[in-house]
Motif scaffolding. Sequence first.
Motif, short mmCIF file in Angstrom:
data_model
loop_
_atom_site.label_atom_id
_atom_site.label_comp_id
_atom_site.label_asym_id
_atom_site.label_seq_id
_atom_site.Cartn_x
_atom_site.Cartn_y
_atom_site.Cartn_z
N VAL A 54 0.95 -1.25 0.04
CA VAL A 54 0.09 -0.01 -0.13
C VAL A 54 1.01 1.28 0.13
O VAL A 54 1.83 1.17 0.78
CB VAL A 54 -0.96 0.09 1.38
CG1 VAL A 54 -1.55 1.40 1.28
CG2 VAL A 54 -1.84 -1.13 1.29
N ALA A 55 0.64 2.05 -0.94
CA ALA A 55 1.53 3.14 -1.13
C ALA A 55 0.66 4.62 -1.48
O ALA A 55 -0.27 4.32 -2.00
CB ALA A 55 2.74 3.20 -2.29
N VAL A 56 1.28 5.79 -1.28
CA VAL A 56 0.57 7.00 -1.57
C VAL A 56 1.62 7.87 -2.37
O VAL A 56 2.90 7.62 -2.05
CB VAL A 56 -0.04 7.62 -0.40
CG1 VAL A 56 -1.29 7.17 0.12
CG2 VAL A 56 1.11 8.25 0.64
N LEU A 57 1.23 8.43 -3.47
CA LEU A 57 2.13 9.49 -3.96
C LEU A 57 2.34 10.71 -3.18
O LEU A 57 1.19 10.99 -2.40
CB LEU A 57 1.85 9.82 -5.37
CG LEU A 57 1.66 8.68 -6.40
CD1 LEU A 57 0.98 8.91 -7.67
CD2 LEU A 57 3.14 8.04 -6.57
N ALA A 58 3.51 11.48 -3.22
CA ALA A 58 3.50 12.57 -2.18
C ALA A 58 4.37 13.78 -3.23
O ALA A 58 5.23 13.52 -3.98
CB ALA A 58 4.42 12.24 -1.13
N GLN A 59 3.73 15.02 -2.93
CA GLN A 59 4.24 16.26 -3.34
C GLN A 59 4.68 17.06 -2.09
O GLN A 59 3.78 17.16 -1.26
CB GLN A 59 3.32 17.07 -4.20
CG GLN A 59 3.83 18.36 -4.48
CD GLN A 59 4.72 18.39 -5.51
OE1 GLN A 59 5.00 17.69 -6.38
NE2 GLN A 59 5.97 19.15 -4.95
N VAL A 60 6.04 17.23 -2.11
CA VAL A 60 6.44 18.07 -0.98
C VAL A 60 6.78 19.39 -1.25
O VAL A 60 7.39 19.78 -2.13
CB VAL A 60 7.52 17.41 -0.46
CG1 VAL A 60 8.41 18.13 0.90
CG2 VAL A 60 7.80 15.99 -0.14
N GLY A 91 -4.76 8.58 -10.64
CA GLY A 91 -5.30 7.29 -10.28
C GLY A 91 -4.93 6.43 -9.00
O GLY A 91 -5.20 5.51 -8.69
N ARG A 92 -3.88 7.21 -8.19
CA ARG A 92 -3.53 6.92 -6.97
C ARG A 92 -3.63 7.96 -6.00
O ARG A 92 -3.63 9.11 -6.29
CB ARG A 92 -2.14 6.49 -7.16
CG ARG A 92 -1.98 5.34 -7.92
CD ARG A 92 -0.53 4.67 -8.05
NE ARG A 92 0.07 4.48 -6.74
CZ ARG A 92 1.47 4.38 -6.83
NH1 ARG A 92 2.15 4.41 -8.05
NH2 ARG A 92 2.13 4.01 -5.60
N PRO A 93 -3.84 7.67 -4.54
CA PRO A 93 -3.87 8.75 -3.95
C PRO A 93 -2.64 9.60 -3.65
O PRO A 93 -1.37 9.06 -3.66
CB PRO A 93 -4.00 7.98 -2.45
CG PRO A 93 -4.35 6.74 -2.70
CD PRO A 93 -3.98 6.21 -3.95
N VAL A 94 -2.84 11.01 -3.71
CA VAL A 94 -1.60 11.82 -3.50
C VAL A 94 -1.80 12.54 -2.16
O VAL A 94 -2.92 12.93 -1.94
CB VAL A 94 -1.58 12.81 -4.63
CG1 VAL A 94 -0.48 13.83 -4.59
CG2 VAL A 94 -1.45 12.06 -6.16
N VAL A 95 -0.65 12.80 -1.62
CA VAL A 95 -0.67 13.53 -0.18
C VAL A 95 0.16 14.64 -0.40
O VAL A 95 1.42 14.54 -1.06
CB VAL A 95 -0.16 12.97 1.07
CG1 VAL A 95 -1.39 11.74 1.50
CG2 VAL A 95 1.23 12.27 0.77
N LEU A 96 -0.32 15.92 -0.26
CA LEU A 96 0.61 17.15 -0.24
C LEU A 96 1.20 17.48 1.25
O LEU A 96 0.58 17.40 2.17
CB LEU A 96 -0.40 18.41 -0.53
CG LEU A 96 0.45 19.85 -0.51
CD1 LEU A 96 1.62 19.77 -1.48
CD2 LEU A 96 -0.60 20.94 -0.51
#
Length: 119
Positions: A54-60, A91-96
């Motif tokens: 399980v993974a999320v993409l991230a923008q920092v 299409g995948r969760p992204v967290v800022l």
Amino acid sequence: MPQPSVQQRAGFRGEAFVDKAVSDAGHVWNDTKRDFAIDGQIEFVDVDREVTGVAVLAQVKGTEVGFRGATATEFKFTCKADHIAYWLRLGRPVVLICVDLRIHRCSGRRSRRGPRVRA
């Protein structure tokens, strides 16, 4: 000799902060070498120390001067509409993840109006 801009330096330091925070929490940070609005991926590890898949993409977003309008308990960060549209198309969760390097604190929010996360 070329030098990184203030914004680039804050970005590099912000990503390093997130890498350490994620690792300290027992999860895995995988940075993106060539990113287009995605700096990395956080892969979650379970209590038995097994990678879950399980993974999320991230923008920092990192800052060395603080976020506009920030107080001791909150801040606001306004995203560009085209960035949000891009994240939602992935299409995948992204967290800022917003990192205030002055006080060594990061806060995050999922792109689909998810709950806020603090570290």
